[in-house]
Design an enzyme around this catalytic site. Structure first.
Site, PDB file in Angstrom:
ATOM      1  N   LYS A  37       1.126  -0.581  -0.018  1.00  0.00           N
ATOM      2  CA  LYS A  37      -0.168   0.121   0.126  1.00  0.00           C
ATOM      3  C   LYS A  37       0.794   1.470   0.148  1.00  0.00           C
ATOM      4  O   LYS A  37       1.532   1.631   0.883  1.00  0.00           O
ATOM      5  CB  LYS A  37      -0.684   0.178   1.324  1.00  0.00           C
ATOM      6  CG  LYS A  37      -1.475   1.196   1.250  1.00  0.00           C
ATOM      7  CD  LYS A  37      -2.842   0.941   2.427  1.00  0.00           C
ATOM      8  CE  LYS A  37      -3.392   2.212   2.502  1.00  0.00           C
ATOM      9  NZ  LYS A  37      -4.308   2.713   3.543  1.00  0.00           N
ATOM     10  N   SER A  49     -10.249   5.753  -4.423  1.00  0.00           N
ATOM     11  CA  SER A  49     -10.916   6.849  -4.986  1.00  0.00           C
ATOM     12  C   SER A  49     -10.804   8.131  -5.802  1.00  0.00           C
ATOM     13  O   SER A  49     -11.305   8.701  -6.285  1.00  0.00           O
ATOM     14  CB  SER A  49     -11.169   7.651  -3.245  1.00  0.00           C
ATOM     15  OG  SER A  49     -10.350   8.174  -2.982  1.00  0.00           O
ATOM     16  N   ARG A  91     -10.402  10.745   1.947  1.00  0.00           N
ATOM     17  CA  ARG A  91     -10.269  11.703   3.400  1.00  0.00           C
ATOM     18  C   ARG A  91     -11.653  12.357   3.055  1.00  0.00           C
ATOM     19  O   ARG A  91     -12.074  12.908   4.106  1.00  0.00           O
ATOM     20  CB  ARG A  91      -9.822  11.919   2.818  1.00  0.00           C
ATOM     21  CG  ARG A  91      -7.613  11.584   2.412  1.00  0.00           C
ATOM     22  CD  ARG A  91      -6.777  11.145   3.565  1.00  0.00           C
ATOM     23  NE  ARG A  91      -6.390  10.104   3.101  1.00  0.00           N
ATOM     24  CZ  ARG A  91      -4.616  10.665   3.118  1.00  0.00           C
ATOM     25  NH1 ARG A  91      -3.776  11.516   3.221  1.00  0.00           N
ATOM     26  NH2 ARG A  91      -4.097   9.803   2.812  1.00  0.00           N
ATOM     27  N   LYS A 113      -2.136  -1.274  -3.732  1.00  0.00           N
ATOM     28  CA  LYS A 113      -3.069  -0.139  -3.596  1.00  0.00           C
ATOM     29  C   LYS A 113      -2.105   0.682  -3.926  1.00  0.00           C
ATOM     30  O   LYS A 113      -1.482   0.684  -3.493  1.00  0.00           O
ATOM     31  CB  LYS A 113      -3.729  -0.431  -2.181  1.00  0.00           C
ATOM     32  CG  LYS A 113      -4.803   0.791  -1.765  1.00  0.00           C
ATOM     33  CD  LYS A 113      -5.255   0.685  -0.782  1.00  0.00           C
ATOM     34  CE  LYS A 113      -5.836   2.178  -0.522  1.00  0.00           C
ATOM     35  NZ  LYS A 113      -6.403   2.167   0.654  1.00  0.00           N
ATOM     36  N   ARG A 157       1.249  10.269   5.739  1.00  0.00           N
ATOM     37  CA  ARG A 157       1.561   8.467   6.051  1.00  0.00           C
ATOM     38  C   ARG A 157       2.731   8.334   5.508  1.00  0.00           C
ATOM     39  O   ARG A 157       3.253   6.938   5.634  1.00  0.00           O
ATOM     40  CB  ARG A 157       0.527   7.935   5.977  1.00  0.00           C
ATOM     41  CG  ARG A 157      -0.890   8.522   5.637  1.00  0.00           C
ATOM     42  CD  ARG A 157      -2.736   7.314   5.919  1.00  0.00           C
ATOM     43  NE  ARG A 157      -3.724   7.892   5.626  1.00  0.00           N
ATOM     44  CZ  ARG A 157      -3.962   8.202   7.361  1.00  0.00           C
ATOM     45  NH1 ARG A 157      -3.926   8.643   7.844  1.00  0.00           N
ATOM     46  NH2 ARG A 157      -5.383   8.570   6.815  1.00  0.00           N
ATOM     47  N   TYR A 214     -15.605   1.603  -6.008  1.00  0.00           N
ATOM     48  CA  TYR A 214     -16.210   2.216  -6.322  1.00  0.00           C
ATOM     49  C   TYR A 214     -17.803   2.054  -7.333  1.00  0.00           C
ATOM     50  O   TYR A 214     -18.552   2.369  -7.599  1.00  0.00           O
ATOM     51  CB  TYR A 214     -15.951   3.585  -6.282  1.00  0.00           C
ATOM     52  CG  TYR A 214     -15.262   3.715  -4.880  1.00  0.00           C
ATOM     53  CD1 TYR A 214     -15.688   3.333  -3.964  1.00  0.00           C
ATOM     54  CD2 TYR A 214     -13.853   3.960  -5.427  1.00  0.00           C
ATOM     55  CE1 TYR A 214     -14.944   3.778  -2.111  1.00  0.00           C
ATOM     56  CE2 TYR A 214     -12.981   3.991  -4.527  1.00  0.00           C
ATOM     57  CZ  TYR A 214     -13.468   4.001  -2.391  1.00  0.00           C
ATOM     58  OH  TYR A 214     -13.249   3.617  -1.666  1.00  0.00           O
ATOM     59  N   GLU A 250       6.645  -7.338   1.806  1.00  0.00           N
ATOM     60  CA  GLU A 250       5.715  -6.600   2.088  1.00  0.00           C
ATOM     61  C   GLU A 250       5.109  -7.997   1.853  1.00  0.00           C
ATOM     62  O   GLU A 250       4.193  -8.186   3.080  1.00  0.00           O
ATOM     63  CB  GLU A 250       4.585  -5.539   1.638  1.00  0.00           C
ATOM     64  CG  GLU A 250       5.781  -4.480   2.223  1.00  0.00           C
ATOM     65  CD  GLU A 250       5.258  -4.257   4.092  1.00  0.00           C
ATOM     66  OE1 GLU A 250       4.802  -4.676   4.665  1.00  0.00           O
ATOM     67  OE2 GLU A 250       5.891  -2.402   4.384  1.00  0.00           O
TER      68      GLU A 250
END
Ligand code: PBG
Length: 338
Positions: free
Chosen positions: A209, A287, A219, A261, A230, A326, A246
Site C-alpha cells: 500500500k 477513490s 479523505r 493499492k 502517512r 467503487y 511486504e
C-alpha cells in the site's frame, strides 16, 4: 511486382482474430465477472439521509438503513463481498481511536446489522484501521521517540488493531482487512482472532500500500482529520522491491489474501505480486482513480462506461483476482446486461 503483397506472403494475420464480436469474445483472455468485485461502502453515524461525497459522484455516506438497501442492490447484480468503512461523529473520535472496538461504534453496528440481514450470503469485509476513529487522523496511535519527536507507534498500534479485529469478528465480519501498514499487523491479528475462537475469519492484508495522492477523495468520504501525510508507514511510490518484501511477510504472517493499492498506477507491482503470491491477490482501484474517470467524463472528455470497463479489465489482466472498486455495481450491471 504488385504493389500489394499476395496473401501467401503474410502467414500471420493477427487481425483474423479481431474480425467480429464473436471471434473477439472467443479469444479474449480476460473476462470480468460481478463476483470479481468488492464494493467499498461508507456508513456514517448521526445522519438521517445518505450524504453525497462531492469528489466521488454516486458514492455516498450511508445511514445504517440505506446501507442495507444498497447491499441488497449490489447482491441483485451479483456482488458477493462488501468492504465497510465507518465515519463516526467528530465527538466520538479520540487519540487512540477507541470507537474502532466499541461494540456500539458505527462500523461495528453496521457489520452486525449486515450480518443479521444477509447471514453468509454476502461476505462482510471490514476496514481494520484507526484513521477514521482517531482525532488526529493517523492510522495508528501516537507517541514520542527517545528524542521527543512525535511518531506513529507501531507496536502500541498493533494492540489496538487486535482489539478492533476481535470486535469486528464478534460483530460478524467474515474478512478482516488491516490497511494501516504497521509492521506485524497480520500476525498480531491472526493470533488474536485464533485465541478468541475466530479461526474461520479471513484476513485480506493491504500488503503493498503506497502513500498515494490518489486517496484524496477518500479523505473527504470519511471526514478524515489527518494533517500531514502517512509516509512513515505507507510505501514510497518510487519503490518496487519493498512490495515484494511486504507481500512475503504478510503471507508468512498468515494473510489469506494480499492486496496491491492503488491499482492502475501500480500495475507493474500487481503483475509481479500476482506471479509470486501463493494466496489470492486483490487490487484496490482507489477513490482518486474513480474520481478522475468521472471528472473527465463529466467534461465530455472520456466515455465513462468504456473507461470503467477498460480500467477494470486492465487490473484483472495484470493479475488481480479480486478488485475493490467503487464502480462495482455499475460494472456488474454492464456485464450482466451484455
Ligand atoms: C485507511 C484507508 C485509506 C483508503 C482505504 N483505507 C486511506 C489512506 O490510507 O489514507 C483509501 C481508499 C481510497 O482512496 O479509495 N483506512
Amino acid at each position: 511486382m504488385t504493389d500489394r503483397p499476395v496473401s501467401s506472403e503474410l502467414l500471420r494475420r493477427p487481425r483474423r482474430l479481431r474480425g467480429t464480436p464473436a471471434m473477439r469474445s472467443l479469444v479474449a483472455e480476460t473476462h470480468l465477472h460481478p463476483s470479481d468485485f468488492i464494493l467499498p461502502m461508507f456508513v456514517a453515524e448521526g445522519i438521517d439521509e445518505p450524504r453525497p461525497i462531492s469528489s466521488m459522484p454516486s458514492v455516498v455516506q450511508h445511514t445504517l438503513d440505506s446501507l442495507v438497501e444498497a447491499v441488497h442492490e449490489a447482491v441483485s447484480v451479483g456482488i458477493r463481498c462488501v468492504d465497510l468503512f465507518g465515519v463516526p461523529l467528530e465527538e466520538h473520535k479520540d487519540a487512540v481511536g477507541s470507537g474502532a472496538w466499541d461494540r456500539r461504534g458505527i462500523l461495528n453496528e453496521a457489520i452486525a446489522k449486515l450480518r443479521r440481514e444477509f447471514g453468509n450470503d454476502v461476505l462482510i469485509m471490514a476496514d481494520t484501521c484507526l484513521d477514521e476513529f482517531t482525532d488526529h487522523g493517523h492510522c495508528g496511535v501516537l507517541s514520542t521517540d527517545r528524542h521527543g519527536a512525535v511518531i506513529v507507534d507501531n507496536d502500541a498500534t498493533l494492540t489496538a488493531y487486535a482489539r478492533m479485529a476481535i470486535a469486528q469478528a464478534e460483530a460478524g465480519a467474515h474478512i478482516i482487512s488491516p490497511s494501516g501498514m504497521m509492521d506485524g499487523q497480520v500476525r498480531v491479528i491472526r493470533q488474536a482472532l485464533d485465541e478468541q475462537g475466530f479461526s474461520d475469519v479471513a484476513i485480506m492484508a493491504y500488503s503493498a500500500k503506497y502513500a498515494s495522492a490518489f486517496y484524496g477523495p477518500f479523505r473527504e468520504a470519511v471526514g478524515s482529520s489527518l494533517q500531514g501525510d502517512r509516509r512513515t508507514y505507507q510505501q514510497d511510490p518510487a519503490n518496487f522491491r519493498e512490495s515484494l518484501l511486504e507481500v512475503e511477510l504478510d503471507v508468512a504472517e498468515g494473510a489469506d489474501f494480499v492486496m496491491v493499492k492503488p491499482a492502475m498506477p501500480y500495475l507493474d507491482v500487481l503483475r509481479e505480486v500476482a506471479q509470486r503470491s501463493p494466496v489470492p491477490v486483490a487490487a484496490y482501484q482507489v477513490s482518486g482513480e474513480y474520481a478522475m474517470l468521472h471528472a473527465a467524463a463529466q467534461n465530455g472528455w472520456l466515455d465513462l462506461e468504456a473507461v470503467m470497463m477498460e480500467s477494470l479489465t486492465s487490473i484483472k489482466r495484470a493479475g488481480a483476482q479480486q478488485i475493490l472498486t467503487y464502480f462495482a455495481v455499475d460494472a456488474a450491471k454492464v456485464i450482466t446486461s451484455s
